[in-house]
Each structure stands twice: as structure tokens, then as C-alpha cells.
Scaffold this active site. Structure first.
Site: not given
Length: 1058
Positions: A154, A560, A681, A722, A760, A893
Site C-alpha cells: 500500500h 488478492r 469491507e 473502506d 489495518r 481509495r
């Protein structure tokens, strides 16, 4: 850097911290005097003093004077030339980074000097035994514990990796400077080295000029293993073992490890078209290559260390068998190589080479003394004319993974002065006959790679033959054989990476960690039985524990993908086969179809199917997953999951790919099927999570599959990012709590064990915060010895960048999970507490959504008041900032959403709605209930504490300045209302917590935040001015660079990005 608050604050001795900050600040000033001149340094110091004075006035409650000083500073900054503003921003940014290094260093220093350390294994094991837990129960629980930390790509790490390395070097120098035995001359040399590092930092471009590729991101994760975790794991496991032995009488078993690591880097394709099936394959090969390279280094050192002759009969027998095989092999290879060499050199019209006449540098030293920097010494032999292995140009590691650079100290000199095997530059210029066709070249490369000439190393040439040795050193013989297989394993991986022919006998290389462990455990048992236990429990046991922890891949790679991509794929398949339109079916029809196909034994997808590129990529990914299997890959995570069919769709595509690959190979696919993990989410999906799991487990095929293939274990992931963006932080926290309760209950109903996977982020708004606090506040029964959790971006470097901090984090995680398992957190004491939570959550959500999603002015206000639109120029991640091409908040996002508000110091997503919810309950006369909930319910207390912590970082005057300069006059009223909301939130959070001021229960953290403000506030003022200019001249690249540097600086001061 980040406020991990895993106990930064209480673990800092402020006197030594202040001394280090002063030292680094003075050295930075000295560097600036040389680099930019006295005039600019004076301007920098004036701005620091103005900001410091304004902060002092605010702390003293003299708001009017503070406001005057801030306006004066803003006025002076608005008149600055761009070059001056840029220098100011860089100077303050670097100072904040240096402060962060000092904070981390002092956390390490405090943990080293304080005994017993709170939350350590020794401390928690003692507490549990004292509370009545039997030693056997404690021992068994620790040995069965399964915690996995998953590193993700991320995009929240804002510092370039080059600067991260330089920061680590400064931390090491500070550590060395603490030594009490340093002479005056030594200390002066440390200062000189610090000056060099700071000068190097100043002269380095802070900005990434290109987006990283997914392979680059994976390389960053592998670097963390090499630079820190590789050293930290044995230290951490020794601590666990020693504490277990002290309190239970039994050490931790050698192959038992309570914590392992996973990765999403190169596997997370959700919304990232750059992560392809090929990328996943290459990253998995690189990860395996790195693991083997690290093991080769350790084995070489062990061979030097284990020089004793006495051993067990089993080991002696194995050593003799190896020697006999080698003697036989040498005879065969000698005649074969002579023939091969004659043919090869005859083909080139050259004379066959004799043995080397010139030995490499340091050839007389043992292998472990070859380098001081930890770089691998083993030459990677490139084929003549071959391309470098790392075609993507990825900077995989600082040392070991730069394949083509490893042989720079090795040179074979022939009588004619030529060097047939040398570095990449020489291999690239090796002459080839123009008449060679491609198949001949390929055959020649393959023959050369596998020949004894190509495989020999100087170490073997220098070793005496076995017949000349005065005695056999059995451990060296066995470990030498291990090294040979590791070298072949590594070479095999290089050939696979280059897509070259690779035909090795499966017994010549290591495919699984079990095979690598066999000889190591045999050596360990032999040493224990022969009175060398003290040696066995040193480097050898450390290596065994590394193999048990990292396996052959270092970190198993999760895949994913978003659930809609799987539905599109099945829709394409059913349409092609004239079975109907999958996406038009209702849930029950989908489940019937999926279950029927899963029970069948034939493949569903015909090999000749023609589909769109997006669908083909999904099918290719499942094919790669089938080829790699569960020995290399971890879980398959389905983002935005909402139905049972989302899980069965992945199970079907996985089964179909495995059938196809197995048919082509003529044998079963390697490893087992991947765990399929639904990720819930949004708030809506979290509320339905328990029902989805019940529906899945009620399907006979699925229930049997979980028991048979996954040992009766279901994994479920819950997303914090999210859900927070969807409904606000407070509502998201409560919905996550209830969802976990429901999922645990659903699995219990069907006799299935559950592991919860926590997605997280680093910031509070994305579920971040202290690890210990987060685990200890989970619902009772949700942490039963198993846990998975993501760590990402700046958090990875902050928690695991140094071996000492990594050991501490691993220990904290271990003890928190152990406590949550053996002494589960308390549930709400009264039913009315749950009712209060429901009511607060409802008000919070309504307030949050009415502003963020329903106010027509909010989107425009957000775009004007924050640098959100400019964040994309940071080049900190390979994936787009939006899932879809829409300008709305919904498709933005969570990371840029949080990042933008953190920059303005408003941190709105972390608190918006909370004040309205708490106020609504308090005004109904329930404030005493909320105070009791805060004192007695861990979940509620941690939620309020985290909100209080983030409020301590918010700054109303700074946020107001953004509005006054950047926001249209018609929208400033919205900003004013939001600032009032923030004041309301602060007021009612303090009412509930009983504190007089924010962060009162963490005064050290408050002091740290305050110490940053004289450097952080001017950067915010600079950012506002630069944004104002840039929005009038958006093609000005110098202005854009200046803005990005202010973004870096604010991230350094806030210790959070997104």
C-alpha cells in the site's frame, strides 16, 4: 516514520533524546551553512523562532499573540522566492526526519536498558503463571500459536528507499555514539561520519521521479527481511524460548515459531492492472532466490564454525556416504569435462584453458571473513551474451539480490590473459560465432551452465582433496553437501527467471523446507548427543529457526482480486459454453451451478477458449497459482466480498486451473489448494459477514473441503479502510466488532475454527494504532491463538526497519495474542452498553454521511482545501489512486482520502461524527454510563483513546489557514462548521475519558508532538502558499516539486501518511 505508539513515548528518556536532537540539528545547520550559505540559514532560523514563539503562546493560552505571530510568518512566507521556499521546506523536512530517527533510537535504547520490559515474553509469562495458568497450559498455548504479519505494498511510505538506508545508517551511528568506552578521537570520527551522512542526505533528491513497479515494491519488502527480520527472528525466538524455559521448564521446540510473515507485494492485483500473472510468478521466484542466497551465506559461516570431528554414528555414516558419492562424481565429471572443454574451445578455435594461474583477492581467508558488509560473495555465472536477470531494473536489495553484480571480486585469468567467466560487462562482450543459430546458442548456454567448469568455485579449488585430509570433519562434509544443493537450487531459480531450460534432478536441489531441515536437525542432534550442546544452541539453532520461520520463500505471497473480476470471468465462460449469463443469475442459481461444477471431475474451461484480455489475465493468475501451489503462495483474498458465491467462484476457478495444469504435467500440482479468504469491507458487507459464512458452511461440499484440505480452518478478513471511509471511524469500529463476533459464532456453530485477518492501515482512520491495544480490544473468542494482520507503507519501516525495533514489535504481538487467547478481553458488562454503542454509532454515521456524501458542496471543498489532486505526483505506489475513473469520494481509495486530510492537519476522517454521537448520548443523561464503559470495556476504551490521540495531532489554526487562502468564499462556511464539529468532538471525548486535556494519559507522546511543531507549522504555511501559486500555474514543475517536498515534510512531522 510513524507514531506506532507501541510505546514510543513511555520508552523515551527525554534528556538523551533532546541531546541527540540537538546534536543532529546542529550538524544539519553546519551542513546548511556550507550548502546554502549564511543568509538562508538565518532565514530558516528566523522562521523556526517565529513558529516556536507562536507555539509557546498557544500552550500558555495567549491565543491573540499566537495568531499575530502566525500571520506575520505566513506573510513573510508569501513574499519568499520559490528557491528560498524550497530550501526552507527541505531544511525543516530533513530536521523532522532526523527527529524521527532520534525517537526510534531512544525507543531501542530504553528497551535495552529497562528490565524487566513491560509486555515482554518474560513479563507476560510471569503474569499468566501468577494468575493461575499452569506451566503446561502456557507451554502448549505458546507452541500452538499462529500469528502471521503480512507486509503489503500500500502506497504510504513516502521516503525513497535510498533515504531510508541513510536514515538507518544515522541510527547505527547514534547507537555507536552511546558506547561509554569511546575515546575522544573515536567520538570525533562518529561526528564526522554523521556529517557525511547528513551531507549526503541533503544532496540527494527527496522525490521519486518514476512510479515503482510491483517488482520494485516486492524488492522493498525483501529488503526488510534482509536488513532486519533475518537478524531479528533468531533473537526474538531465543527470547521466547528462554522465557518459556524459565516459567515452564521447557524451551521452545526448534522448529516451532509463533510468528511468520506473508506478503501482498506482487500478489495484490485489486485495482492494480500492473500486477499480472507474470509479475506474481517472477516475484515468487525472486523471493525464493533471496531465501536461498541468505541460507548459502549462513551455511558457509557454519561450515567454518563447526570444525569438530566427534559426531553421532548417523551423521558419520551420512558424511562418508557423501564423500563416496563426491569421489565417484569427480571421476565421472573429470573425463566428461575434459571432453566438453575440448569440444567447446575447439568450436571457438581456442586453446583449452589450464587451471587458473591467478587467485582471487582474499582467497586465503575463510569464507565468513570475505566481506564486512554482509554482501554475498558467491559468483553468479552469466551465460555468454545473456541478458541480466533483473530485466525490470528493480532494485531488489542493497546487496544480495543484485544478481549480476555479485561476481565483481572473482576473476579467472587464463594463460592468454582472457577471462571467460567474469562480471556482467565482460560476459556481454563474449564473442560468438556468427553462424550460431538460436537453438545452438540455447544448447551451448545450457551445457555451459551445467558443466563442472561453469559450476566450480575457487573455494573448492583451494580445498585439499579428501584423501589428503588428516581427518574428516563430518559437519563440514554434511554442510558442504547442503551448500552444493543450495547453490543448484539458486541456479535453477535463476534459469527459471530467465525462461531458460532447467532440467535438474529433484534430489539435486531443495524444493521444500523439510528437506533442508533434515541435515540441519541431524547435525543439531549429533552435537547435542556428543556434548556440544552449547555450540548447537548457537548459530546452528538460529539457522534452523530461520528455516522454520521463513521456509523456502521468506514470505508466502497472498493473491488478492476484486470479486467482480471473478464474476466477469465466469460470465465469459458460461456465455462461451452456451450455459447462460452468469451475471444475470440470482444468488441461489449461482450457488447451484458452482456447487455442481465443484463436485464434478472434469475441467470447465476449454483450452481453446477465446476471452477478453481482462478475463484472460484472471485465468492466467489461477494457472500460475496452480503451478506454484500452497508451498509458495498463501491465501487468495477476495476484496469487496458480499455473497457465498464470491467464495465458491474462486474455488471453482482454482480447481479448474489445477486440473488443467495437473493434466499437462502428468502429475498432481505442487502443494495444496490456496485458502480462499473473503474480505468484508463496507459497513453493509460487514453486517452480512456472519450470514455469508453460515451459508458457505451449510453447503456440504464446502464444509467437507474446509475439513479435508484446510484442517477445519476458515479464514475471514475484515477491512478497516473502506469501512471507515464509508461510515466514519467510530461506526466502522463498532461494525467491525460485531462482524467479528458474528463470524466467530457462525464458525462455532459448524465446528470450524476461525482465523481473523485484520486489514489495518497505518493511520487511525484506517484502523491503525498500537498493536497491543488493538489485539487486546478484540471481541472475546475472536483471537484463539491465531491472528493475521497487515502492515504497510511507513509502518513496515517504523516497526521492522531495525532489528532491535523488530524484536520488540514481534514480542509485543506475541504476548498480546497470548493474553487475548488465555485471558480474553471483557465483553460489555451490561446490555445497555451495547444499546448505547448502537445509538452513538447511528448518530455518528448519519452525521458523517450527511457531510461527506450528501452535502453537494463537500467534494469541491475537499478538492480546494487539501492537496488531494496533487498526491498522485508523489510516485509512491504502483497502483492508481482510484478504483474507477470517477471524481466522487466513493471511488477514491482510502489512502489518498486519509493522506489529504492528514496534510492539512485536520485529520477529518478519524473523528468526523464522533462528537455528534457522544454529545447525543450525553445530553440524554448517559454520560456516567459512557465513563463506566471507558473504564471497564477494553474495546470502548481503545476506540476513545485512539480518537483522543488523533485529536492531539489535529490543529484548528492550521486547518483554518488552508481554508482562508485556498477555499472559495462560498464554501468557507462549511470549513467553519467542520472546525466547530472538531471542537465538539474534543469536548465530549474529554468528558468520556475524564481527562483535562488531550493525550493526558500519554504525556510523553504529547511532548513529542509539541517538539515537532516549530518545524512542522512552517511547512504547512509553505504548502498553502505553494498550492495557491501552483493552482494559478499548474504546469510549473518547480512549484510542483516544492509542493511534493512539503508533503514529505508534513508526513515526517505527523508520522503518518495514509
Amino acid at each position: 516514520m510513524t507514531d506506532t505508539t507501541d510505546d514510543i513515548a513511555e520508552e523515551i528518556s527525554f534528556q538523551s533524546f533532546d541531546d541527540d536532537c540537538k546534536l543532529l540539528g546542529n550538524l544539519l545547520n553546519d551542513v546548511l551553512q556550507r550548502e546554502v550559505g549564511n543568509k538562508l540559514v538565518e532565514k530558516i532560523e528566523r522562521n523556526r523562532i517565529l513558529a516556536q514563539s507562536a507555539c509557546n503562546m498557544r500552550l500558555a493560552g495567549i491565543e491573540d499573540v499566537a495568531e499575530v505571530l502566525e500571520k506575520q510568518q505566513a506573510s513573510e512566507i508569501s513574499k519568499m522566492a520559490l528557491e528560498e521556499a524550497l530550501t526552507l521546506a527541505r531544511a525543516f523536512s530533513h530536521y523532522l526526519n532526523l527527529m524521527g530517527i532520534a525517537e526510534t533510537h531512544h525507543r531501542v535504547r530504553k528497551s535495552r536498558n529497562v528490565a524487566p520490559l513491560s509486555k515482554s515474553c518474560d513479563d507476560i509469562f510471569h503474569q499468566l503463571v501468577q494468575s493461575g495458568v499452569s506451566p503446561d497450559e502456557l507451554y502448549n498455548t505458546v507452541c500452538k500459536q499462529e500469528v502471521e504479519i503480512v507486509l503489503t505494498a500500500h502506497p504510504t511510505q513516502i521516503n525513497r528507499r535510498t533515504l531510508q538506508y541513510k536514515h538507518i545508517r544515522i541510527a547505527h551511528l547514534l547507537d555507536y555514539n552511546d558506547r561509554p568506552d569511546l575515546s575522544l578521537e573515536d567520538r570525533e570520527m562518529v561526528i564526522e561520519d554523521l556529517v557525511r551522512e547528513i551531507t549526503s542526505i541533503w544532496q540527494t533528491d527527496e522525490l521519486r521521479r518514476h512510479k515503482p513497479t510491483p517488482v520494485d515494491e516486492a524488492g522493498a519488502g525483501l529488503n526488510i527481511v534482509e536488513q532486519s527480520l533475518w537478524k531479528a527472528i533468531p533473537h526474538y525466538l531465543r527470547r521466547v524460548s528462554n522465557a518459556l524455559k524459565k516459567h515452564t521448564g521447557k524451551p521452545l521446540p526448534l522448529t516451532c515459531t509463533p510468528i511468520k510473515f506473508g506478503s501482498w507485494m506482487g500478489g495484490d492485483r485489486d485495482g492494480n492492472p500492473n500486477v499480472t500473472a507474470k509479475v506474481t510468478r517472477d516475484v515468487s521466484l525472486l523471493s525464493r532466490w533471496m531465501a536461498i542466497d541468505l541460507y548459502v551465506r549462513e551455511i558457509d559461516i557454519l561450515r567454518f564454525e563447526l570444525s569438530m570431528n566427534q559426531c553421532s554414528d548417523r551423521l558419520s555414516k551420512l558424511a562418508h556416504e557423501i564423500l563416496e558419492e563426491e569421489a565417484l562424481s569427480e571421476d565421472c565429471h573429470e573425463s566428461w569435462n575434459q571432453s566438453l572443454s575440448r569440444n567447446q574451445f575447439k568450436h571457438h578455435g581456442q586453446q583449452a584453458p589450464s587451471l587458473p594461474t591467478q587467485l582471487p583477492a582474499r582467497a586465503d581467508l575463510p569464507s565468513c571473513a570475505g566481506r564486512s558488509d554482509g554482501e554475498s560473495q558467491y559468483p553468479i555465472l552469466e551465460f555468454p551474451g545473456s541478458m541480466p536477470l533483473n530485466r525490470q531494473g528493480a532494485e531488489i536489495s542493497s546487496s544480495s539480490t543484485a544478481f549480476q553484480g555479485q561476481n565483481k571480486n572473482v576473476r579467472v585469468t587464463l594463460p592468454n590473459g582472457n577471462s571467460p567467466i567474469s562480471g556482467a560487462a565482460q560476459s556481454a562482450t563474449t564473442p560468438r560465432s556468427a553462424s550460431f543459430n538460436s537453438s545452438q546458442i540455447l544448447a551451448q548456454r545450457k551445457m555451459f551452465a551445467e558443466s563442472q567448469t561453469g559450476r566450480s568455485s575457487f573455494q573448492k579449488l583451494l580445498e585439499p582433496k579428501h584423501s589428503q585430509r588428516p581427518g574428516i570433519a563430518p559437519y563440514r562434509v554434511v554442510l558442504g553437501n547442503v551448500k552444493d544443493k543450495l547453490m543448484k537450487t539458486r541456479r535453477r531459480l535463476e534459469l527459471l527467471l530467465e525462461d531458460l531450460p532447467c532440467e535438474y534432478d529433484s534430489w539435486d536441489y531443495y524444493e521444500t523446507s523439510d528437506r533442508l531441515l533434515e541435515p540441519l536437525l541431524l547435525c543439531y542432534e549429533s552435537m547435542q548427543s556428543c556434548g556440544s550442546g552449547v555450540l548447537a544452541d548457537g548459530r546452528l539453532s538460529d539457522l534452523i529457526r530461520r528455516v522454520a520461520t521463513f521456509g523456502m520463500v521468506l514470505m508466502k505471497l497472498d493473491l488478492r482480486q476484486e470479486c467482480g473480476r471473478h464474476a466477469e470471468t465466469l460470465d465469459a465462460i458460461t456465455s462461451y459454453l452456451d450455459m447462460g449469463t452468469y451475471n444475470e443469475w440470482d444468488e441461489e442459481k449461482k450457488l447451484q451451478f458452482l456447487t455442481r461444477e465443484l463436485k464434478g471431475k472434469r475441467p470447465l474451461v476449454p483450452p481453446s477458449i477465446e476471452v477478453a484480455p481482462d478475463v484472460k489475465e484472471v485465468l492466467d493468475t489461477f494457472r500460475v497459482a496452480a503451478e506454484l501451489g500452497s508451498d509458495v503462495l498463501g491465501a487468495y483474498v477476495i476484496s469487496m466480498a458480499s455473497n457465498a458465491s464470491d467464495v465458491l467462484a474462486v474455488e471453482l476457478l482454482q480447481k479448474d486451473a489445477r486440473l488443467a495444469v495437473s493434466g499437462e504435467l502428468g502429475r498432481p500440482c505442487p502443494g495444496g489448494t490456496l485458502r480462499v479468504v473473503p474480505l468484508f469491507e463496507t459497513v453493509k458487507d460487514l453486517r452480512g459477514a456472519g450470514s455469508v459464512i453460515r451459508k458457505l458452511l451449510s453447503i456440504d461440499w464446502y464444509h467437507e473441503h474446509i475439513i479435508k484440505n484446510h484442517n477445519g480452518h476458515q479464514e475471514v478478513m475484515v477491512g478497516y479502510s473502506d469501512s471507515g471511509k464509508d461510515a466514519g471511524r467510530f461506526t466502522a469500529a463498532w461494525e467491525l466488532y460485531k462482524a467479528q463476533e458474528d463470524v466467530v459464532a457462525a464458525c462455532n456453530e459448524y465446528g470450524i475454527r476461525v482465523t481473523l485477518f485484520h486489514g489495518r492501515g497505518g493511520s487511525i482512520g484506517r484502523g491503525g494504532g498500537p498493536t497491543y491495544l488493538a489485539i487486546q480490544s478484540q471481541p472475546p473468542g475472536s483471537v484463539m491463538g491465531t491472528l493475521r494482520s497487515t502492515e504497510q507503507g511507513e509502518m513496515v519501516q517504523a516497526k521492522f526497519g531495525l532489528p532491535q525495533t523488530a524484536v520488540r514489535q514481534l514480542e509485543i504481538c506475541t504476548t498480546a495474542v497470548l493474553l487475548a487467547t488465555m485471558c480474553p478481553p471483557l465483553p460489555p458488562r451490561e446490555e445497555k452498553w451495547r444499546n448505547h454503542m448502537e445509538e452513538i454509532s447511528k448518530i455518528c454515521c448519519q452525521n458523517y454521511r450527511s457531510i461527506v456524501y450528501e452535502n453537494p458542496e463537500f467534494l469541491a471543498y475537499f478538492q480546494e482545501a487539501t492537496p488531494q489532486a496533487e498526491l498522485g505526483f508523489l510516485n509512491i505506489g504502483s497502483r492508481p489512486t482510484r478504483r474507477k475513473s470517477s471524481t466522487g469520494i466513493g471511488h477514491l481509495r482510502a489512502i489518498p482520502w486519509i493522506f489529504a486530510w492528514t496534510q492539512t492537519r485536520f485529520v477529518l476522517p478519524s473523528w468526523l461524527g464522533v462528537g455528534a454521537g457522544l454529545k447525543g448520548i450525553c445530553e440524554k443523561g448517559h454520560s456516567d454510563d459512557l465513563k463506566a464503559m471507558y473504564k471497564e470495556w477494553p474495546f470502548f476504551q481503545s476506540t476513545i483513546d485512539l480518537i483522543e490521540m488523533v485529536l492531539g495531532k489535529a490543529d484548528i489554526p492550521i486547518a483554518k489557514h488552508y481554508d482562508e487562502v485556498l477555499v472559495s468564499e462560498s464554501r468557507r462556511e462549511l470549513g467553519y462548521e467542520l472546525r466547530r464539529e472538531l471542537e465538539t468532538t474534543e469536548k465530549y471525548v474529554l468528558v468520556v475519558s475524564g481527562h483535562d486535556k488531550l493525550a493526558e494519559n500519554n504525556r510523553s507522546l504529547r511532548r513529542l508532538i509539541e517538539s515537532r511543531l516549530p518545524y512542522l507549522n512552517p511547512i504547512n504555511l509553505l504548502q498553502v502558499e505553494i498550492l495557491k501559486r501552483l493552482r494559478r500555474d499548474d504546469d510549473n514543475h518547480k512549484l510542483r516539486d516544492a509542493l511534493l517536498i512539503t508533503i514529505n515534510g508534513i508526513a515526517a512531522g505527523m508520522r503518518n501518511t495514509g
